[in-house]
Each structure stands twice: as C-alpha cells, then as structure tokens.
Scaffold this motif. Sequence first.
Motif, PDB file in Angstrom:
ATOM      1  N   TRP A 191      74.916 -42.504  -2.509  1.00 46.80           N
ATOM      2  CA  TRP A 191      75.415 -43.578  -3.350  1.00 46.80           C
ATOM      3  C   TRP A 191      76.610 -43.091  -4.162  1.00 46.80           C
ATOM      4  O   TRP A 191      76.763 -41.894  -4.426  1.00 46.80           O
ATOM      5  CB  TRP A 191      74.304 -44.092  -4.277  1.00 46.80           C
ATOM      6  N   ARG A 192      77.461 -44.050  -4.552  1.00 48.76           N
ATOM      7  CA  ARG A 192      78.649 -43.696  -5.309  1.00 48.76           C
ATOM      8  C   ARG A 192      78.441 -44.018  -6.786  1.00 48.76           C
ATOM      9  O   ARG A 192      78.003 -45.105  -7.136  1.00 48.76           O
ATOM     10  CB  ARG A 192      79.858 -44.473  -4.773  1.00 48.76           C
ATOM     11  N   CYS A 193      78.729 -43.077  -7.632  1.00 48.96           N
ATOM     12  CA  CYS A 193      78.551 -43.254  -9.071  1.00 48.96           C
ATOM     13  C   CYS A 193      79.478 -44.342  -9.601  1.00 48.96           C
ATOM     14  O   CYS A 193      80.667 -44.349  -9.313  1.00 48.96           O
ATOM     15  CB  CYS A 193      78.836 -41.932  -9.789  1.00 48.96           C
ATOM     16  N   GLY A 194      78.906 -45.289 -10.374  1.00 52.02           N
ATOM     17  CA  GLY A 194      79.696 -46.377 -10.919  1.00 52.02           C
ATOM     18  C   GLY A 194      80.504 -45.952 -12.128  1.00 52.02           C
ATOM     19  O   GLY A 194      81.346 -46.690 -12.634  1.00 52.02           O
ATOM     20  N   HIS A 195      80.246 -44.747 -12.623  1.00 54.31           N
ATOM     21  CA  HIS A 195      80.927 -44.264 -13.815  1.00 54.31           C
ATOM     22  C   HIS A 195      82.149 -43.414 -13.476  1.00 54.31           C
ATOM     23  O   HIS A 195      83.248 -43.689 -13.931  1.00 54.31           O
ATOM     24  CB  HIS A 195      79.947 -43.464 -14.670  1.00 54.31           C
ATOM     25  N   SER A 203      69.149 -38.072  -2.458  1.00 53.02           N
ATOM     26  CA  SER A 203      68.021 -37.451  -3.150  1.00 53.02           C
ATOM     27  C   SER A 203      68.274 -37.276  -4.641  1.00 53.02           C
ATOM     28  O   SER A 203      67.357 -37.008  -5.416  1.00 53.02           O
ATOM     29  CB  SER A 203      67.702 -36.091  -2.519  1.00 53.02           C
ATOM     30  N   PHE A 204      69.539 -37.452  -5.081  1.00 53.41           N
ATOM     31  CA  PHE A 204      69.849 -37.292  -6.503  1.00 53.41           C
ATOM     32  C   PHE A 204      69.454 -38.538  -7.291  1.00 53.41           C
ATOM     33  O   PHE A 204      69.803 -39.657  -6.931  1.00 53.41           O
ATOM     34  CB  PHE A 204      71.348 -37.032  -6.707  1.00 53.41           C
ATOM     35  N   GLU A 205      68.730 -38.339  -8.384  1.00 56.90           N
ATOM     36  CA  GLU A 205      68.327 -39.464  -9.228  1.00 56.90           C
ATOM     37  C   GLU A 205      69.482 -39.918 -10.112  1.00 56.90           C
ATOM     38  O   GLU A 205      69.612 -41.086 -10.436  1.00 56.90           O
ATOM     39  CB  GLU A 205      67.141 -39.056 -10.114  1.00 56.90           C
ATOM     40  N   THR A 206      70.313 -38.961 -10.524  1.00 60.62           N
ATOM     41  CA  THR A 206      71.472 -39.276 -11.358  1.00 60.62           C
ATOM     42  C   THR A 206      72.692 -38.575 -10.784  1.00 60.62           C
ATOM     43  O   THR A 206      72.568 -37.670  -9.966  1.00 60.62           O
ATOM     44  CB  THR A 206      71.264 -38.786 -12.811  1.00 60.62           C
ATOM     45  N   CYS A 207      73.869 -38.996 -11.219  1.00 58.91           N
ATOM     46  CA  CYS A 207      75.115 -38.408 -10.734  1.00 58.91           C
ATOM     47  C   CYS A 207      75.159 -36.921 -11.091  1.00 58.91           C
ATOM     48  O   CYS A 207      74.931 -36.548 -12.234  1.00 58.91           O
ATOM     49  CB  CYS A 207      76.305 -39.141 -11.357  1.00 58.91           C
ATOM     50  N   TRP A 208      75.474 -36.096 -10.098  1.00 55.90           N
ATOM     51  CA  TRP A 208      75.474 -34.654 -10.359  1.00 55.90           C
ATOM     52  C   TRP A 208      76.636 -34.258 -11.248  1.00 55.90           C
ATOM     53  O   TRP A 208      76.610 -33.239 -11.916  1.00 55.90           O
ATOM     54  CB  TRP A 208      75.486 -33.864  -9.053  1.00 55.90           C
ATOM     55  N   ARG A 209      77.669 -35.087 -11.290  1.00 48.27           N
ATOM     56  CA  ARG A 209      78.848 -34.724 -12.068  1.00 48.27           C
ATOM     57  C   ARG A 209      78.744 -35.186 -13.530  1.00 48.27           C
ATOM     58  O   ARG A 209      78.982 -34.412 -14.449  1.00 48.27           O
ATOM     59  CB  ARG A 209      80.092 -35.336 -11.432  1.00 48.27           C
ATOM     60  N   PRO A 255      72.428 -44.444 -10.978  1.00 49.96           N
ATOM     61  CA  PRO A 255      72.981 -45.408 -10.026  1.00 49.96           C
ATOM     62  C   PRO A 255      72.541 -46.826 -10.353  1.00 49.96           C
ATOM     63  O   PRO A 255      71.466 -47.048 -10.913  1.00 49.96           O
ATOM     64  CB  PRO A 255      72.392 -44.944  -8.684  1.00 49.96           C
ATOM     65  N   GLY A 256      73.377 -47.783 -10.005  1.00 50.99           N
ATOM     66  CA  GLY A 256      73.003 -49.191 -10.148  1.00 50.99           C
ATOM     67  C   GLY A 256      73.027 -49.722 -11.562  1.00 50.99           C
ATOM     68  O   GLY A 256      72.525 -50.791 -11.831  1.00 50.99           O
ATOM     69  N   THR A 257      73.607 -48.975 -12.506  1.00 52.24           N
ATOM     70  CA  THR A 257      73.643 -49.453 -13.888  1.00 52.24           C
ATOM     71  C   THR A 257      75.045 -49.849 -14.299  1.00 52.24           C
ATOM     72  O   THR A 257      75.315 -50.121 -15.457  1.00 52.24           O
ATOM     73  CB  THR A 257      73.124 -48.370 -14.859  1.00 52.24           C
TER      74      THR A 257
END
Length: 105
Positions: free
Chosen positions: A78-82, A90-96, A101-103
């Motif tokens: 998935w692509r981070c919206g931020h 497998s990542f729950e949150t953006c590694w960077r 995701p999805g917020t």
Amino acid sequence: MSEWIPVYQAANSLEAHTLKGALEVAGIEVCLQGEALAGALGELPMNAVEVTLLIHPRDLERSRLILEKYRRGVRDSWRCGHCGECNAGSFETCWRCGHEPGTGA
Ligand SMILES: [Zn+2]
C-alpha cells in the motif's frame, strides 16, 4: 461417508498448498479440487488453474478464521497517504513516517 464443502478458491496450486498446510497444522482435514484437472490437461502451467479447498462442514468456522488470518497476512502493498512511500502489505504503519494506511493525508 464424509461430506466435503468448498471453503476457499485459491488462485493457484501454490496458494492452495500453503493454505492446506496451515489448515492441517490446526488439525483440519483438507481436500484439494482442481489440481487433478491441471495435471490431466498437462499443457497448462500449474499456476494457471484455480484450486478449490474442500473441508468437512464441522471444520467450517475454524477454517474461516485461519483463512481470514492468512489473507490479512498477505494483503497487497500500500502507498502511504502522508508521504507517498510504498509499504509492504505486512507493515501496519508506514515505515518512513509512521502514518497508518487508509486514514488520508
Ligand atoms: Zn509515510
């Protein structure tokens, strides 16, 4: 005689066997349908044929739980919206930046 019901349609033989293994570890008996056809056709690559997983009705609830867990584990990247970074599924949150995701941004 035992009754078999379909619980999941795997996209290919590899996925079918992965799921079959996961279910069997939990003590659930699994039968694969469609593989024999792939073998009989011969010409088709194994990954071009869908395989149906069959289980006994008594194992339906548990099978669904296990399959649901599996599908969450292998969701698409998935692509981070931020920050726009591309993250593995497998990542729950953006590694960077740690954004979920999805917020939205
Ligand atoms: Zn980010």
